[in-house]
Design a protein around this motif. Structure first.
Motif, short mmCIF file in Angstrom:
data_model
loop_
_atom_site.label_atom_id
_atom_site.label_comp_id
_atom_site.label_asym_id
_atom_site.label_seq_id
_atom_site.Cartn_x
_atom_site.Cartn_y
_atom_site.Cartn_z
N VAL A 23 0.84 -1.20 0.00
CA VAL A 23 0.00 0.00 0.00
C VAL A 23 0.88 1.26 0.00
O VAL A 23 0.66 2.19 -0.77
N ALA A 24 1.91 1.25 0.86
CA ALA A 24 2.76 2.45 0.98
C ALA A 24 3.51 2.72 -0.32
O ALA A 24 3.59 3.86 -0.80
N PHE A 25 4.09 1.68 -0.93
CA PHE A 25 4.84 1.87 -2.18
C PHE A 25 3.93 2.41 -3.28
O PHE A 25 4.30 3.33 -4.01
N ALA A 26 2.73 1.83 -3.41
CA ALA A 26 1.81 2.30 -4.45
C ALA A 26 1.43 3.75 -4.21
O ALA A 26 1.38 4.57 -5.14
N GLY A 47 1.94 4.00 -9.94
CA GLY A 47 1.71 3.46 -8.59
C GLY A 47 1.91 1.95 -8.55
O GLY A 47 2.64 1.43 -7.71
N LEU A 48 1.28 1.24 -9.48
CA LEU A 48 1.42 -0.23 -9.50
C LEU A 48 2.87 -0.62 -9.82
O LEU A 48 3.40 -1.58 -9.27
N ALA A 49 3.52 0.14 -10.72
CA ALA A 49 4.92 -0.16 -11.05
C ALA A 49 5.80 -0.03 -9.82
O ALA A 49 6.65 -0.89 -9.55
N THR A 50 5.58 1.02 -9.02
CA THR A 50 6.38 1.20 -7.81
C THR A 50 6.19 0.02 -6.86
O THR A 50 7.14 -0.47 -6.25
N ALA A 51 4.95 -0.46 -6.76
CA ALA A 51 4.67 -1.55 -5.83
C ALA A 51 5.16 -2.90 -6.36
O ALA A 51 5.58 -3.76 -5.60
N PHE A 52 5.11 -3.10 -7.70
CA PHE A 52 5.31 -4.47 -8.20
C PHE A 52 6.55 -4.72 -9.06
O PHE A 52 6.95 -5.87 -9.23
N VAL A 53 7.16 -3.67 -9.63
CA VAL A 53 8.26 -3.93 -10.56
C VAL A 53 9.46 -4.60 -9.88
O VAL A 53 10.14 -5.43 -10.48
N GLY A 142 10.68 1.62 -7.24
CA GLY A 142 10.88 3.06 -7.14
C GLY A 142 11.80 3.57 -8.25
O GLY A 142 11.58 4.64 -8.83
N ALA A 143 12.85 2.79 -8.56
CA ALA A 143 13.79 3.20 -9.60
C ALA A 143 13.10 3.21 -10.97
O ALA A 143 13.27 4.15 -11.76
N PHE A 144 12.31 2.20 -11.25
CA PHE A 144 11.60 2.14 -12.53
C PHE A 144 10.59 3.28 -12.65
O PHE A 144 10.44 3.90 -13.71
N ALA A 145 9.90 3.58 -11.53
CA ALA A 145 8.95 4.70 -11.55
C ALA A 145 9.67 5.99 -11.93
O ALA A 145 9.15 6.79 -12.72
N ASP A 146 10.87 6.21 -11.39
CA ASP A 146 11.61 7.43 -11.73
C ASP A 146 11.95 7.46 -13.21
O ASP A 146 11.95 8.53 -13.84
#
Lengths: 218, 218, 218
Positions: A23-26, A47-53, A142-146
């Motif tokens: 939840v927090a990562f998303a 959001g989903l990428a941050t939580a799941f990638v 988090g890295a992929f989200a960036d």
């Protein structure tokens, strides 16, 4: 059914930290995308990428079909985090900087580093593999989200963040090597990662740059 | 041999849309790279990436050696699209905005979403997995091309594009669940994706941002 | 133990070029991250990514658990390259432009293209697959490092670099097809890649852009 769900989400200490982390990562990822004025589709994806990638990358590296594509519960948690980010962003400027979220994010970092270390040692990688997969699992999202947000991953030049997962991965490997008790390695990894992260946030630790070393040299 | 090739390219309705899509996607990607003044090697890479990265990602997620690396015909279609982009760019400023190409690109979006949905349901992912892999298959190439061009994937903040593949993936899953006729799910997915995309282009639909929601709130 | 290590690093001609390449790639990647003022964690990640992401991508494409996660020796070589970059950066402005490093980098390009071609033909990809995997193996690390540094991969618009690996991959396929002698294809691939790269650096070759073609047209 409801009972099954409650037990999947909060049945043991590990499920609790994992649930909190997803939840927090998303939430953190979506809040960044909202600030960049992405549209709602983009906010959901980031959001989903941050939580799941991180977990998907781990599964690719060890040659498994990613769990995230098979478990509806985990996706639900990710969408909950995205929904919270949207609702909170209508009221607050930066919901991802709220203390509760920073602490939950640290808990997620610990949970994901631990899952990564467990999976890596199950498939028999080297010590480096255990630390690398723990770190990728914890910070890959988090890295992929960036990268999606068109900037360098913040973990590479700012903050004491990924280093916590590296230390957690090393603890896993040391305690697993010592072989004291069942589950001891996982507990050590999660505790070290979360504790170091919380101290790093509180004391505003930074990893030095080569420029800093050069100046010390003079 | 020629007959085999003709049948591989146009033998059934699905082959026709897939062929159209590969050429159109490669053309659109290369045209973007040409505008950014990439060299010819870069133009070929960005064009092929736009055409193939979606399918390669799908294959990685379900643990298969990517088909694109095994089929010379598909690569030939990708190179044809790149060649067309180069030739047209010597004459036109933006060949990828020509109506014929916009329609072909919508056809490709439908073909790739459908392939993704079929492969995902063959390996038995959850409903979310079907929709996610359909979407990744359809828009992964374009998103990766934007990362190579050092910008945020356009699908995340602009246009009503990936959402068409999401709706297509949902249709696949609904029709497959109803289990009416063989091939019905694939037909539904392709039709919904292409139709929604064409309407979205014509009416200039946009997905709202959280900022839009905030303003409505007031 | 020491003897085993020496033999793993320098036991045959191929091991020598691979060893040289890993150290050179890690050094070049870290030097770029140091210039962007990444912190030490980021410098290590970018250096190791430059050295290993090409090979990891190759392994993912052919469905293997990446070798880099299983071999402590290879990681040690990567860290040696990172360490050299840090030490040299305290004294020099751009250690990655030193002639010795440029030559070592060319040697690495040849070694990695050759490994990629061998692995691809072992799993039975098409001719395109052999050339594509040889190229990805050789330049994937540098391209990924550029994405981490938030810029377009330099190989797509600058320099005659990836093209050397493409030519090497083609040589591999031609010589393997002719089937003259064992190891002939690998030797041809490595020689062509390194030789073309050294000529390209010396003569400052560039791949033309479509803009160049357009001007020639007039």
């Amino acid at each position: 059914m409801t009972q099954d769900l409650v037990s999947a989400l909060f049945g043991d200490p590990f499920a609790v930290v994992n649930t909190t982390g997803l939840v927090a990562f998303a939430l953190v990822g979506s809040a960044k995308a909202i600030r960049e004025e992405f549209d709602l589709f983009g906010v959901v994806v980031v959001g989903l990428a941050t939580a799941f990638v991180g977990g998907v990358t781990r599964d690719l590296l060890v040659n498994r079909v990613p769990l995230a594509l098979q478990s509806p519960v985990e996706i639900g948690l990710g969408l909950l985090g995205v929904g919270l980010a949207v609702v909170l962003s209508l009221r607050l400027r930066a919901p991802d900087e709220h203390t509760l979220i920073v602490v939950s994010d640290a808990v997620g970092l610990g949970a994901f580093a631990t899952t990564g270390a467990i999976v890596a040692s199950d498939v028999g990688t080297s010590a480096f593999g255990v630390v690398a997969i723990a770190t990728v699992n914890a910070v890959g999202g988090g890295a992929f989200a960036d990268i999606l947000l068109d900037r360098s991953p913040f973990i590479l030049f700012d903050d004491f963040y990924a280093s916590c997962a590296v230390l957690g991965g090393c603890s896993y490997w040391l305690v697993a090597g010592a072989g004291v008790i069942d589950g001891g390695a996982a507990l050590a990894c999660a505790t070290v990662t979360v504790a170091v992260r919380l101290v790093a946030v509180t004391r505003d630790w930074q990893v030095p740059t080569v420029g800093d070393l050069r100046n010390t040299d003079e």
